[in-house]
Design a protein around this motif. Structure first.
Motif, PDB file in Angstrom:
ATOM      1  N   GLN A 199       0.831  -1.207   0.000  1.00 27.02           N
ATOM      2  CA  GLN A 199       0.000   0.000   0.000  1.00 27.02           C
ATOM      3  C   GLN A 199       0.865   1.256   0.000  1.00 27.02           C
ATOM      4  N   ARG A 200       1.969   1.222   0.771  1.00 19.39           N
ATOM      5  CA  ARG A 200       2.872   2.377   0.774  1.00 19.39           C
ATOM      6  C   ARG A 200       3.493   2.596  -0.608  1.00 19.39           C
ATOM      7  N   ALA A 201       3.862   1.505  -1.262  1.00 16.95           N
ATOM      8  CA  ALA A 201       4.416   1.641  -2.616  1.00 16.95           C
ATOM      9  C   ALA A 201       3.384   2.214  -3.584  1.00 16.95           C
ATOM     10  N   GLU A 202       2.140   1.783  -3.420  1.00 17.10           N
ATOM     11  CA  GLU A 202       1.083   2.306  -4.294  1.00 17.10           C
ATOM     12  C   GLU A 202       0.812   3.781  -4.019  1.00 17.10           C
ATOM     13  N   GLU A 203       0.842   4.171  -2.732  1.00 20.71           N
ATOM     14  CA  GLU A 203       0.641   5.574  -2.383  1.00 20.71           C
ATOM     15  C   GLU A 203       1.758   6.446  -2.957  1.00 20.71           C
ATOM     16  N   ALA A 204       2.984   5.932  -2.895  1.00 18.18           N
ATOM     17  CA  ALA A 204       4.102   6.693  -3.477  1.00 18.18           C
ATOM     18  C   ALA A 204       3.916   6.855  -4.983  1.00 18.18           C
ATOM     19  N   SER A 205       3.435   5.783  -5.634  1.00 17.49           N
ATOM     20  CA  SER A 205       3.192   5.879  -7.077  1.00 17.49           C
ATOM     21  C   SER A 205       2.088   6.888  -7.381  1.00 17.49           C
ATOM     22  N   LYS A 206       1.008   6.856  -6.572  1.00 21.62           N
ATOM     23  CA  LYS A 206      -0.076   7.827  -6.778  1.00 21.62           C
ATOM     24  C   LYS A 206       0.408   9.250  -6.540  1.00 21.62           C
ATOM     25  N   GLU A 207       1.241   9.439  -5.537  1.00 24.36           N
ATOM     26  CA  GLU A 207       1.747  10.778  -5.241  1.00 24.36           C
ATOM     27  C   GLU A 207       2.606  11.309  -6.393  1.00 24.36           C
ATOM     28  N   SER A 208       3.416  10.429  -6.971  1.00 21.90           N
ATOM     29  CA  SER A 208       4.233  10.865  -8.111  1.00 21.90           C
ATOM     30  C   SER A 208       3.348  11.248  -9.300  1.00 21.90           C
ATOM     31  N   ARG A 209       2.265  10.488  -9.490  1.00 22.09           N
ATOM     32  CA  ARG A 209       1.352  10.834 -10.581  1.00 22.09           C
ATOM     33  C   ARG A 209       0.667  12.171 -10.314  1.00 22.09           C
ATOM     34  N   ARG A 210       0.249  12.384  -9.066  1.00 24.87           N
ATOM     35  CA  ARG A 210      -0.384  13.669  -8.731  1.00 24.87           C
ATOM     36  C   ARG A 210       0.585  14.831  -8.944  1.00 24.87           C
ATOM     37  N   GLU A 211       1.826  14.626  -8.539  1.00 31.49           N
ATOM     38  CA  GLU A 211       2.815  15.685  -8.748  1.00 31.49           C
ATOM     39  C   GLU A 211       3.015  15.973 -10.233  1.00 31.49           C
ATOM     40  N   ARG A 212       3.032  14.927 -11.038  1.00 32.20           N
ATOM     41  CA  ARG A 212       3.196  15.137 -12.472  1.00 32.20           C
ATOM     42  C   ARG A 212       2.000  15.879 -13.065  1.00 32.20           C
ATOM     43  N   VAL A 213       0.794  15.507 -12.637  1.00 33.98           N
ATOM     44  CA  VAL A 213      -0.397  16.222 -13.112  1.00 33.98           C
ATOM     45  C   VAL A 213      -0.368  17.678 -12.655  1.00 33.98           C
ATOM     46  N   ALA A 214       0.054  17.908 -11.413  1.00 36.90           N
ATOM     47  CA  ALA A 214       0.130  19.282 -10.906  1.00 36.90           C
ATOM     48  C   ALA A 214       1.145  20.099 -11.701  1.00 36.90           C
ATOM     49  N   ARG A 215       2.285  19.479 -12.021  1.00 42.33           N
ATOM     50  CA  ARG A 215       3.283  20.192 -12.822  1.00 42.33           C
ATOM     51  C   ARG A 215       2.739  20.522 -14.212  1.00 42.33           C
ATOM     52  N   MET A 216       2.016  19.581 -14.796  1.00 40.28           N
ATOM     53  CA  MET A 216       1.447  19.838 -16.121  1.00 40.28           C
ATOM     54  C   MET A 216       0.427  20.971 -16.065  1.00 40.28           C
ATOM     55  N   ARG A 217      -0.396  20.982 -15.032  1.00 36.16           N
ATOM     56  CA  ARG A 217      -1.376  22.067 -14.900  1.00 36.16           C
ATOM     57  C   ARG A 217      -0.685  23.411 -14.670  1.00 36.16           C
ATOM     58  N   ALA A 218       0.360  23.407 -13.852  1.00 38.71           N
ATOM     59  CA  ALA A 218       1.095  24.655 -13.620  1.00 38.71           C
ATOM     60  C   ALA A 218       1.753  25.146 -14.904  1.00 38.71           C
ATOM     61  N   GLU A 219       2.303  24.216 -15.696  1.00 40.30           N
ATOM     62  CA  GLU A 219       2.919  24.601 -16.966  1.00 40.30           C
ATOM     63  C   GLU A 219       1.886  25.176 -17.925  1.00 40.30           C
ATOM     64  N   PHE A 220       0.710  24.562 -17.963  1.00 28.89           N
ATOM     65  CA  PHE A 220      -0.341  25.084 -18.837  1.00 28.89           C
ATOM     66  C   PHE A 220      -0.804  26.461 -18.372  1.00 28.89           C
ATOM     67  N   ALA A 221      -0.940  26.640 -17.061  1.00 31.62           N
ATOM     68  CA  ALA A 221      -1.332  27.958 -16.545  1.00 31.62           C
ATOM     69  C   ALA A 221      -0.280  29.007 -16.876  1.00 31.62           C
ATOM     70  N   ARG A 222       0.998  28.617 -16.775  1.00 35.92           N
ATOM     71  CA  ARG A 222       2.060  29.565 -17.115  1.00 35.92           C
ATOM     72  C   ARG A 222       2.000  29.945 -18.593  1.00 35.92           C
ATOM     73  N   ARG A 223       1.752  28.960 -19.446  1.00 42.04           N
ATOM     74  CA  ARG A 223       1.636  29.262 -20.874  1.00 42.04           C
ATOM     75  C   ARG A 223       0.442  30.161 -21.157  1.00 42.04           C
ATOM     76  N   GLU A 224      -0.652  29.918 -20.453  1.00 41.93           N
ATOM     77  CA  GLU A 224      -1.821  30.789 -20.638  1.00 41.93           C
ATOM     78  C   GLU A 224      -1.511  32.219 -20.218  1.00 41.93           C
ATOM     79  N   ARG A 225      -0.797  32.383 -19.106  1.00 45.87           N
ATOM     80  CA  ARG A 225      -0.427  33.739 -18.673  1.00 45.87           C
ATOM     81  C   ARG A 225       0.499  34.404 -19.690  1.00 45.87           C
ATOM     82  N   GLU A 226       1.479  33.658 -20.184  1.00 42.29           N
ATOM     83  CA  GLU A 226       2.381  34.227 -21.191  1.00 42.29           C
ATOM     84  C   GLU A 226       1.623  34.608 -22.456  1.00 42.29           C
ATOM     85  N   GLN A 227       0.685  33.748 -22.854  1.00 50.25           N
ATOM     86  CA  GLN A 227      -0.102  34.057 -24.045  1.00 50.25           C
ATOM     87  C   GLN A 227      -0.947  35.311 -23.823  1.00 50.25           C
TER      88      GLN A 227
END
Length: 272
Positions: A199-227
């Motif tokens: 379960q701990r290994a699965e939680e770590a995997s989920k956390e990494s996925r959430r971080e990746r999604v958060a980074r993608m959303r932040a990158e998209f928001a940054r691009r929207e601001r630049e645009q």
């Protein structure tokens, strides 16, 4: 035979003075410039005819001592033409003095008005072209934003589906793992301990996925601001160019009106 440079220098001086006077606005100076230019050219033609000789008349002078008659004929023709042009310019100067009280050539207000209208048309076409280019640029940017938004949604949908699939696979693997460990005869404590590790290994995997999604959303928001900033900068530049074009047009209209007012000043008008 020694060639004297004095006539050539005098011819060059007359031509230079004539051309300089031809560039003036005064009709009297223009008349003097035509006379000087004609005399300078005539002197140059005479000097180009060679040394002086006897009259070019057959039976009176020997052929080898005759002067070249062609430059003399050209100079006589030039004198007649210069006299006619001088008379015409004198008439123009006299008429100008009667109409305006002076001999200075004024600006053609109608010609300037036509040129101003043409310039206005060019400015209007330039503004329309810039507006059309700006509209196309905005449409392209909006299409690009829509495409990025669709790509982001599609990517998030794919990631959500992938996450659900992984969860199902994990549940299946977990059930299989529990069944295998039950078959191995492990105690409940050992089973729970291994389950906690998984379960701990699965939680770590989920956390990494959430971080990746958060980074993608932040990158998209940054691009929207630049645009948005780029679009704002483009609009600001377009407004500045429009204001500059209007300012230039107003200055041109004001200058043209001032020239028209000076040209229509009753103090400059003479008696016909």
């Amino acid at each position: 035979m020694t060639v004297s440079l004095v006539p050539f220098v005098a011819s060059g001086t007359l031509v230079a003075a004539g051309v300089t006077l031809l560039l003036e606005r005064s009709l009297v100076r223009l008349l003097v410039g035509v006379i000087l230019l004609g005399n300078g050219v005539n002197l140059l033609i005479v000097m180009a005819g060679g040394p002086a000789g006897e009259p070019p008349i057959l039976g009176v002078s020997a052929r080898e001592r005759m002067a070249d008659p062609l430059p003399q004929a050209m100079v006589l023709t030039s004198l007649v033409i210069t006299l006619g042009v001088t008379a015409f310019l004198l008439a123009v100067v006299h008429r100008s003095w009667q109409l305006t009280g002076g001999d200075e050539v004024q600006d053609d207000t109608e010609d300037r008005r036509v040129r101003l209208r043409a310039r206005r048309g060019e400015l209007a076409r330039s503004v329309l072209a810039r507006r059309e280019a700006y509209r196309r640029l905005v449409e392209e940017q909006r299409a690009e934003l829509a495409r990025l938004e669709d790509a982001r949604r599609e990517r998030e949908r794919g990631e959500a589906e992938e996450l659900e699939r992984q969860i199902r696979d994990v549940n299946v693997d977990l059930g299989r793992w529990l069944q295998e460990h039950k078959d191995e005869g492990l105690s409940s404590e050992q089973l729970m301990e291994r389950f906690a590790e998984a379960q701990r290994a699965e939680e770590a995997s989920k956390e990494s996925r959430r971080e990746r999604v958060a980074r993608m959303r932040a990158e998209f928001a940054r691009r929207e601001r630049e645009q948005a900033e780029r679009e704002k900068e483009i609009r600001r530049r377009l407004r500045e160019r429009r204001r500059q074009a209007r300012r230039e047009m107003r200055e041109a209209i004001r200058a043209d009106r001032e020239r028209q007012a000076r040209a229509q000043d009753p103090e400059l008008e003479g008696d016909d």
